[in-house]
Design an enzyme around this catalytic site. Sequence first.
Site, PDB file in Angstrom:
ATOM      1  N   GLY A  25      42.427  32.345  20.838  1.00  0.00           N
ATOM      2  CA  GLY A  25      43.278  33.291  20.124  1.00  0.00           C
ATOM      3  C   GLY A  25      43.559  34.536  20.957  1.00  0.00           C
ATOM      4  N   PRO A  29      47.948  38.585  29.803  1.00  0.00           N
ATOM      5  CA  PRO A  29      49.242  38.802  30.478  1.00  0.00           C
ATOM      6  C   PRO A  29      49.558  37.641  31.427  1.00  0.00           C
ATOM      7  CG  PRO A  29      47.899  40.805  30.559  1.00  0.00           C
ATOM      8  CD  PRO A  29      47.004  39.708  30.040  1.00  0.00           C
ATOM      9  N   ALA A  30      50.800  37.177  31.402  1.00  0.00           N
ATOM     10  CA  ALA A  30      51.178  35.960  32.129  1.00  0.00           C
ATOM     11  C   ALA A  30      51.518  36.212  33.595  1.00  0.00           C
ATOM     12  CB  ALA A  30      52.335  35.262  31.424  1.00  0.00           C
ATOM     13  N   GLY A  32      49.279  38.257  36.975  1.00  0.00           N
ATOM     14  CA  GLY A  32      48.186  39.140  37.381  1.00  0.00           C
ATOM     15  C   GLY A  32      48.365  39.517  38.837  1.00  0.00           C
ATOM     16  N   ASP A  62      43.004  39.710  39.217  1.00  0.00           N
ATOM     17  CA  ASP A  62      42.203  38.539  39.578  1.00  0.00           C
ATOM     18  C   ASP A  62      41.237  38.916  40.709  1.00  0.00           C
ATOM     19  OD1 ASP A  62      41.834  35.502  39.441  1.00  0.00           O
ATOM     20  OD2 ASP A  62      42.144  35.846  41.588  1.00  0.00           O
ATOM     21  N   TYR A  67      35.526  38.113  47.583  1.00  0.00           N
ATOM     22  CA  TYR A  67      36.594  38.867  48.245  1.00  0.00           C
ATOM     23  C   TYR A  67      36.043  40.144  48.886  1.00  0.00           C
ATOM     24  CZ  TYR A  67      39.632  35.731  45.505  1.00  0.00           C
ATOM     25  OH  TYR A  67      40.220  34.633  44.932  1.00  0.00           O
ATOM     26  N   LYS A  95      34.723  35.944  39.621  1.00  0.00           N
ATOM     27  CA  LYS A  95      34.324  34.556  39.897  1.00  0.00           C
ATOM     28  C   LYS A  95      32.948  34.512  40.539  1.00  0.00           C
ATOM     29  CE  LYS A  95      39.187  33.728  41.067  1.00  0.00           C
ATOM     30  NZ  LYS A  95      39.621  34.852  41.915  1.00  0.00           N
ATOM     31  N   HIS A 128      34.003  29.612  40.995  1.00  0.00           N
ATOM     32  CA  HIS A 128      35.087  29.688  41.988  1.00  0.00           C
ATOM     33  C   HIS A 128      35.436  28.318  42.580  1.00  0.00           C
ATOM     34  CE1 HIS A 128      36.872  32.935  44.850  1.00  0.00           C
ATOM     35  NE2 HIS A 128      37.666  31.889  44.800  1.00  0.00           N
TER      36      HIS A 128
END
Length: 343
Positions: A25, A29-30, A32, A62, A67, A95, A128
């Site tokens: 539900g 946001p589509a 990132g 993301d 990183y 991740k 990951h």
Amino acid sequence: MNLSMSTTSSGIDPALVPRRRLYTGASMPAIGLGTFGSDRVSADEIAAAVRDAAALGYRHFDCASVYGNEHSIGFAFRDILRGGIKREELWVTSKLWNDKHAEADVIPSCRKSLADLQLDYLDMYLIHWPFPNFHPPGCDVTSRSAGARPYIHENYMKTWRQLEKVVDLGLVRHIGTSNMTIPKLEMLLRDARIKPAVNELEMHPHMQQPELFAFLKTHGIEPIAYSPIGSPGRPERDRTPEDTVDVEDPVIVKIAGRLGVHPAMVCVKWACQLGATPIPFSAKRRNYLANLQGVISAPLTAEDMRAIAGIDKNCRLIKGQVFLWKSDQGWEDLWDLDGVIKQ
Ligand SMILES: NC(=O)c1ccc[n+]([C@@H]2O[C@H](COP(=O)([O-])OP(=O)(O)OC[C@H]3O[C@@H](n4cnc5c(N)ncnc54)[C@H](OP(=O)(O)O)[C@@H]3O)[C@@H](O)[C@H]2O)c1
């Protein structure tokens, strides 16, 4: 909608950005902002981009421990929240890296990402890669970690149980997967108590992965499109002579020419319009703003979408060679191409 009324060089109203409804539900946001600097963009530059991207309307970021920049990005989140954006307006993913799959390592690793990112909870936490194999920074693609192994479902489930636990502990709202294949996901869906809400997959016009994309949608797992532009800035170790270049494809270049935009933006628009959530990387304002504008401006035509569907080359760029477990293997062994998990 008149684009010029809703976007300016100073940003976009985040309410205009499309969203994906997860099976829980929650709404994500589509698009990132990716945060992997490919060994060439510094942690501080990326943190500055995160801060500025939030000011321009990005709400989805993301991240990943591997990183090497979560500590810097944490200061950006601190400033973003101090500036008045509410925590619940942000969508932050991190991740678990491959060297932390052991049961005792998962919760501490998640807590470390939270501390580095200066957050109380993550919206999404992913495994990951489905292998506990890793490599020293900067190694070449022939490097193999000591004790490297194939996918062992029993072990993956032990790691997954710990991810379920970080949800129970309230450290994380959703959990998901990355670099999975259909056979591996089928077993996870069978055995998970908390099912994955997303899967990150390599997805760009030359690597469309239609079967995996359809499988994810059918099972209520949102596809997150990584390297949506075809990762033109990826490190040398991730390049092979067979690789193709999405942003030079004549179909993409032609559409971009008609729209008067960079071909990168066409790739991002395409992924979002297809129903994926692209996470393009850039630390350059012009580029990350263009990508955000790309997902709210007039859609590509049906003809454009058909033409792009026709240029799939099944060209995997992030092959993952360093995660192989034997010396005489090809990268294809990581991806279960014939539907069987390689041992
Ligand atoms: N789950 C995983 O295993 C995995 C693997 C790979 C990536 N990811 C995630 O996905 C994110 C994106 O992937 P990626 O960084 O490999 O590749 P990407 O987003 O496909 O490509 C990034 C490159 O595209 C260029 N670019 C971006 N927007 C542009 C625009 N509007 N116009 C022109 N050039 C543009 C950037 O150049 P400039 O820097 O010059 O702007 C950068 O070199 C990563 O940062 C990471 O968060 C996840």
